[in-house]
Each structure stands twice: as C-alpha cells, then as structure tokens.
Design a protein around this motif. Structure first.
Motif, mmCIF file in Angstrom:
data_model
loop_
_atom_site.group_PDB
_atom_site.id
_atom_site.type_symbol
_atom_site.label_atom_id
_atom_site.label_comp_id
_atom_site.label_asym_id
_atom_site.label_seq_id
_atom_site.Cartn_x
_atom_site.Cartn_y
_atom_site.Cartn_z
ATOM 1 N N ALA A 115 12.649 -15.896 84.249
ATOM 2 C CA ALA A 115 13.747 -16.657 84.848
ATOM 3 C C ALA A 115 13.253 -17.327 86.115
ATOM 4 O O ALA A 115 12.139 -17.072 86.589
ATOM 5 C CB ALA A 115 14.929 -15.736 85.154
ATOM 6 N N GLU A 120 18.500 -14.248 88.774
ATOM 7 C CA GLU A 120 18.790 -14.816 87.465
ATOM 8 C C GLU A 120 18.282 -13.879 86.360
ATOM 9 O O GLU A 120 18.945 -13.688 85.332
ATOM 10 C CB GLU A 120 18.141 -16.186 87.322
ATOM 11 N N LYS A 123 20.730 -11.106 85.852
ATOM 12 C CA LYS A 123 21.915 -11.529 85.102
ATOM 13 C C LYS A 123 21.617 -11.600 83.609
ATOM 14 O O LYS A 123 22.465 -11.248 82.777
ATOM 15 C CB LYS A 123 22.395 -12.885 85.621
#
Length: 237
Positions: A115, A120, A123
C-alpha cells in the motif's frame, strides 16, 4: 527464580518445562488437542500465532501433529510491514516452519498488503480480517520490553489498540527495532480467543513477566493487558 513463585490471578495457569524442546513439545500437543476439539465442535479450527524467532521450535513440532490440517485456518497476531519474501516477514516464517508436510494443507490468512502507507495497509488488513473466524487458539510471545504481538510500549496507537472498546481489528504500530513499521491485531480480537496461550523462555523474560504482574501498566508493559484468566503460560529457563 521459578515461575511457580509468581502470583497470578485466579484462572491463569503457569507451566514450567526443563528446556525449549520440552516446552515446544508440550505446547504443540496442547494446541493440537484444542484444534481437534474445535474441529469436532464446529467443523473447523482457527489458530493465530506470533512471529519472531522464538516460536520456530514450536512450529516444527506442531507441523508434525496428526490433524485434519485442511480444516485449520492459520493467521498471525502481528506482521512486519515488509513483503512476504522479505527475511523479516512473519508470514514467511510460518510458511517455512509450520506449513510443511501435512500441515501445508492448512489455509493461511496473511496480514501483509502492499500500500501507499502503513495506515492504508492496516485498512486493507482490516478488510482481510473479515474472513477470520472466531479464534480457537491464540499463541502469544513476549519481548524483553513487555510487548506482545506488535503492541509496543508508547507506540502512537497503543491506547486505541489496548482499549476494550477498540472498533478496529488491526492497527498500524511502530516498533523500536527494525523494521519499525508493524501491523497488529487489537486487544478485543485477541482477547476473544477461546484458548489464549503465552510462551516465554529464559530468566530475563520471567523477570519481565513478574514486573508486568506487579505494575499492571498497559502502556509501559502491554503484556499486562493479557495476564488475566483464561490464560495458560508456558515457560522454560
């Protein structure tokens, strides 16, 4: 010092073993038995393990246990944010030392995602954890600083990660050692495990455990958040 000299909360069981190989054997047999029970109960079993070098002997013994491995899902309590091919990857460690022979039939749910940022990646891991069933067996370790999983003292997200009300199952964390960027499962998810186990070795770790029991300071020693029943602790000198 002996682990039997420590004062544990009611329901916490401490087991002492003569050396690391005996510890690995006893731990693997207990885990295998719990996984069989889970499979008999609901048709599958979920095992969450920790990374690092300490669990390697345990992984190798567990891989030899007679289990319907195709019904076992293995995942990780934490991960270093490095590609799976990297030498520091916890997923790579599990693949190399646990998912071998018959155990290779187990499904592995990894935490790493490429990512643009660690946040990120966390997530994306959160989405991956939608596929994680209730944890039947959790095997934690502990560092000399009192960390467990990648719940490091004074890490920016530690308060959230150790909150009983944390809504996230995975948070980005910063370790004091390289590689610094980590991903960790949070307290509510880890504490929901049906059988939580803690494996530590050496007199130094025993002293850290004693300190955590006495201080009960989750920020300074995150392992203290897990030192409540039910918990089984495996230790050897």
């Amino acid at each position: 010092m002996a682990i039997s000299n420590l004062e544990f909360p009611v329901g916490v069981v401490a087991r002492s073993h003569s050396d690391s190989q005996h510890l690995a054997q006893a731990l693997a047999e207990n885990v295998a038995g719990a996984l069989r029970t889970a499979i008999d109960s609901h048709g599958h079993a979920t095992l969450v393990v920790s990374g690092g070098r300490s669990p390697i002997a345990f992984f190798k013994v567990l891989a030899q246990q007679d289990l319907p491995w195709a019904k076992v899902l293995v995942s990780l309590a934490d991960e270093r944010w490095v590609p799976v091919g990297h030498e520091d990857s916890n997923e790579a460690l599990v693949r190399e030392h646990l998912l071998q022979g018959p155990a290779a039939e187990a499904r592995l749910l990894g935490l790493y995602h490429s990512a643009s940022s660690l946040e990120e990646a966390a997530k994306l891991t959160e989405q991956t954890l939608d596929d994680l069933p209730a944890i039947d067996v959790l095997v934690l370790g502990m560092g000399a600083d009192g960390h467990t999983a990648s719940l490091f003292p004074n890490s920016p997200n530690l308060d959230d990660a150790l909150s009983e009300n944390c809504s996230r199952r995975c948070l980005p964390m910063l370790a004091p050692s390289v590689p610094h960027q980590r991903l960790t499962l949070t307290l509510p998810l880890l504490k929901a495990a049906r059988l939580p186990l803690l494996s530590i070795e050496g007199e130094g770790k025993l002293r850290v455990l004693e300190q955590a029991l006495q201080q009960r300071d989750h920020n300074a020693m995150p392992i203290s958040a897990f030192l409540n029943a039910p918990l089984e602790i495996y230790w050897c000198p």
